[in-house]
Scaffold this motif. Structure first.
Motif, PDB file in Angstrom:
ATOM      1  N   ILE A 103     -12.624  -5.806   5.338  1.00 45.46           N
ATOM      2  CA  ILE A 103     -12.425  -4.355   5.287  1.00 45.46           C
ATOM      3  C   ILE A 103     -11.591  -3.853   6.457  1.00 45.46           C
ATOM      4  O   ILE A 103     -10.873  -2.854   6.327  1.00 45.46           O
ATOM      5  N   LYS A 104     -11.637  -4.537   7.589  1.00 51.36           N
ATOM      6  CA  LYS A 104     -10.918  -4.049   8.765  1.00 51.36           C
ATOM      7  C   LYS A 104      -9.407  -4.093   8.586  1.00 51.36           C
ATOM      8  O   LYS A 104      -8.729  -3.087   8.830  1.00 51.36           O
ATOM      9  N   PRO A 105      -8.799  -5.208   8.171  1.00 51.51           N
ATOM     10  CA  PRO A 105      -7.351  -5.187   7.927  1.00 51.51           C
ATOM     11  C   PRO A 105      -6.951  -4.277   6.774  1.00 51.51           C
ATOM     12  O   PRO A 105      -5.866  -3.693   6.788  1.00 51.51           O
ATOM     13  N   ILE A 106      -7.821  -4.132   5.780  1.00 48.77           N
ATOM     14  CA  ILE A 106      -7.517  -3.220   4.663  1.00 48.77           C
ATOM     15  C   ILE A 106      -7.429  -1.788   5.163  1.00 48.77           C
ATOM     16  O   ILE A 106      -6.488  -1.044   4.850  1.00 48.77           O
ATOM     17  N   ALA A 107      -8.410  -1.381   5.973  1.00 50.63           N
ATOM     18  CA  ALA A 107      -8.413  -0.020   6.513  1.00 50.63           C
ATOM     19  C   ALA A 107      -7.199   0.222   7.411  1.00 50.63           C
ATOM     20  O   ALA A 107      -6.548   1.276   7.332  1.00 50.63           O
ATOM     21  N   GLU A 108      -6.880  -0.738   8.257  1.00 51.87           N
ATOM     22  CA  GLU A 108      -5.733  -0.570   9.152  1.00 51.87           C
ATOM     23  C   GLU A 108      -4.424  -0.523   8.366  1.00 51.87           C
ATOM     24  O   GLU A 108      -3.510   0.248   8.704  1.00 51.87           O
ATOM     25  N   ALA A 109      -4.318  -1.330   7.323  1.00 51.43           N
ATOM     26  CA  ALA A 109      -3.102  -1.309   6.505  1.00 51.43           C
ATOM     27  C   ALA A 109      -2.942   0.025   5.793  1.00 51.43           C
ATOM     28  O   ALA A 109      -1.831   0.547   5.660  1.00 51.43           O
ATOM     29  N   LEU A 110      -4.040   0.604   5.332  1.00 54.16           N
ATOM     30  CA  LEU A 110      -3.974   1.935   4.718  1.00 54.16           C
ATOM     31  C   LEU A 110      -3.433   2.960   5.711  1.00 54.16           C
ATOM     32  O   LEU A 110      -2.578   3.781   5.359  1.00 54.16           O
ATOM     33  N   ARG A 111      -3.917   2.915   6.923  1.00 52.55           N
ATOM     34  CA  ARG A 111      -3.454   3.873   7.933  1.00 52.55           C
ATOM     35  C   ARG A 111      -1.963   3.682   8.219  1.00 52.55           C
ATOM     36  O   ARG A 111      -1.212   4.652   8.299  1.00 52.55           O
ATOM     37  N   ASP A 151     -11.344   9.029   8.329  1.00 59.25           N
ATOM     38  CA  ASP A 151      -9.998   9.468   7.956  1.00 59.25           C
ATOM     39  C   ASP A 151      -9.576   8.960   6.584  1.00 59.25           C
ATOM     40  O   ASP A 151      -8.537   9.369   6.064  1.00 59.25           O
ATOM     41  N   LEU A 152     -10.374   8.077   5.982  1.00 63.31           N
ATOM     42  CA  LEU A 152     -10.033   7.507   4.677  1.00 63.31           C
ATOM     43  C   LEU A 152     -10.879   8.136   3.575  1.00 63.31           C
ATOM     44  O   LEU A 152     -12.042   8.459   3.781  1.00 63.31           O
ATOM     45  N   ASP A 153     -10.280   8.289   2.413  1.00 65.69           N
ATOM     46  CA  ASP A 153     -10.996   8.806   1.241  1.00 65.69           C
ATOM     47  C   ASP A 153     -11.518   7.621   0.435  1.00 65.69           C
ATOM     48  O   ASP A 153     -10.957   7.242  -0.593  1.00 65.69           O
ATOM     49  N   TYR A 154     -12.589   7.041   0.915  1.00 63.39           N
ATOM     50  CA  TYR A 154     -13.134   5.843   0.283  1.00 63.39           C
ATOM     51  C   TYR A 154     -14.235   6.196  -0.713  1.00 63.39           C
ATOM     52  O   TYR A 154     -14.895   7.229  -0.622  1.00 63.39           O
ATOM     53  N   THR A 155     -14.417   5.312  -1.670  1.00 68.13           N
ATOM     54  CA  THR A 155     -15.559   5.342  -2.581  1.00 68.13           C
ATOM     55  C   THR A 155     -16.070   3.918  -2.696  1.00 68.13           C
ATOM     56  O   THR A 155     -15.288   2.994  -2.943  1.00 68.13           O
ATOM     57  N   VAL A 156     -17.367   3.732  -2.498  1.00 67.69           N
ATOM     58  CA  VAL A 156     -17.977   2.412  -2.645  1.00 67.69           C
ATOM     59  C   VAL A 156     -18.804   2.403  -3.924  1.00 67.69           C
ATOM     60  O   VAL A 156     -19.749   3.176  -4.065  1.00 67.69           O
ATOM     61  N   VAL A 157     -18.426   1.535  -4.859  1.00 65.12           N
ATOM     62  CA  VAL A 157     -19.115   1.428  -6.149  1.00 65.12           C
ATOM     63  C   VAL A 157     -20.093   0.255  -6.076  1.00 65.12           C
ATOM     64  O   VAL A 157     -19.722  -0.859  -5.701  1.00 65.12           O
ATOM     65  N   LYS A 158     -21.372   0.520  -6.446  1.00 70.60           N
ATOM     66  CA  LYS A 158     -22.445  -0.442  -6.234  1.00 70.60           C
ATOM     67  C   LYS A 158     -23.121  -0.806  -7.559  1.00 70.60           C
ATOM     68  O   LYS A 158     -24.108  -0.174  -7.946  1.00 70.60           O
ATOM     69  N   PHE A 164       0.824  -1.203   0.000  1.00 71.31           N
ATOM     70  CA  PHE A 164       0.000   0.000   0.000  1.00 71.31           C
ATOM     71  C   PHE A 164       0.863   1.261   0.000  1.00 71.31           C
ATOM     72  O   PHE A 164       0.488   2.272  -0.596  1.00 71.31           O
ATOM     73  N   LYS A 165       2.023   1.198   0.656  1.00 72.31           N
ATOM     74  CA  LYS A 165       2.914   2.362   0.729  1.00 72.31           C
ATOM     75  C   LYS A 165       3.342   2.839  -0.652  1.00 72.31           C
ATOM     76  O   LYS A 165       3.562   4.034  -0.871  1.00 72.31           O
ATOM     77  N   ALA A 189       0.219   2.481   6.317  1.00 71.67           N
ATOM     78  CA  ALA A 189       0.988   2.851   5.120  1.00 71.67           C
ATOM     79  C   ALA A 189       0.929   4.349   4.846  1.00 71.67           C
ATOM     80  O   ALA A 189       1.541   4.823   3.887  1.00 71.67           O
ATOM     81  N   ASN A 190       0.185   5.061   5.672  1.00 72.77           N
ATOM     82  CA  ASN A 190      -0.008   6.505   5.476  1.00 72.77           C
ATOM     83  C   ASN A 190      -0.638   6.803   4.126  1.00 72.77           C
ATOM     84  O   ASN A 190      -0.247   7.743   3.424  1.00 72.77           O
ATOM     85  N   ARG A 191      -1.633   6.003   3.782  1.00 72.38           N
ATOM     86  CA  ARG A 191      -2.399   6.199   2.556  1.00 72.38           C
ATOM     87  C   ARG A 191      -3.875   6.290   2.923  1.00 72.38           C
ATOM     88  O   ARG A 191      -4.298   5.779   3.951  1.00 72.38           O
TER      89      ARG A 191
END
Length: 215
Positions: free
Chosen positions: A90-98, A152-159, A61-62, A100-102
């Motif tokens: 989604i939980k490990p993905i969100a934590e990994a983003l944080r 704190d994340l800039d997420y977009t959910v596509v449906k 992710f970095k 990685a400072n992304r």
């Protein structure tokens, strides 16, 4: 741009990888089974990871401008098996983003994850009871987690609605914030979804939004 793609061996994930590479971007495909991804390009890197372990994701992710998730799982027939895949992943993905400072995440769920007035009859009274109820529930919980725990994340959910394997239609994708596109066709090609997800990343569209799409 540089993308880290989760679910890159799935049918929609493969379309995103091709679309990104065709447009000159670089992709790191984070997958469970690297042999399933047969695309060859010097801008494609394939890495075996466990998506439920944030430590497997952080370093990749970095190096990315955005994380794209096309992760999915099989539906539970007649609701006989519980599904927590979307909630759990989604939980490990969100934590990994944080770590990685992304912050940029674009992920895919489905139309009508929540029951609201106007939802198509076939979804509410046929597909949910027989096939999709628990899948959509887990997707809905993932959406709620992003809304309540990931400001704190800039997420977009596509449906998207029903997905089909076909070439891009070339037409403008119809969009609507919320659960479904009222004037849509009820289906869309995977390549058109991939194109839309790529445009969201490149142009920073629909940040902190749930956006329904259709052809």
């Amino acid at each position: 741009m540089k993308f880290a793609v989760l679910g890159a061996t799935g049918p929609t994930g493969q379309e995103f990888v091709k679309e990104a590479l065709d447009n000159g971007h670089s992709v790191t495909a984070l997958v469970r089974s690297p042999e399933k991804l047969t695309t060859n390009c010097d801008r494609l890197k394939v890495v075996k990871v466990d998506i439920f372990k944030e430590e497997d994701l952080v370093e990749h992710f970095k190096d990315s401008d955005a994380v794209i998730s096309c992760l999915g799982c099989r539906p539970s027939f007649l609701g006989l098996s519980p599904i927590t895949f979307y909630t759990d992943s989604i939980k490990p993905i969100a934590e990994a983003l944080r770590k990685a400072n992304r912050s940029r995440l674009i992920c895919m769920t489905a139309a009508c994850t929540k029951s609201v007035p106007g939802n198509p009859f076939i979804i509410e009274w046929v597909l949910k009871p027989l096939f999709l109820g628990k899948t959509l529930k887990s997707m809905s919980e993932m959406e709620d987690y992003l809304d309540t725990k990931c400001s704190d994340l800039d997420y977009t959910v596509v449906k998207p609605p029903a997905l089909k394997n076909a070439e891009s239609t070339g037409a403008l994708v119809k969009t609507s914030e919320g659960q479904y596109v009222a004037e849509g066709t009820g289906q869309i090609t995977r390549r058109d979804v991939a194109k839309f997800m790529l445009s969201c990343a490149v142009d920073r569209l629909w940040i902190k939004k749930l956006v329904a799409v259709s052809s």
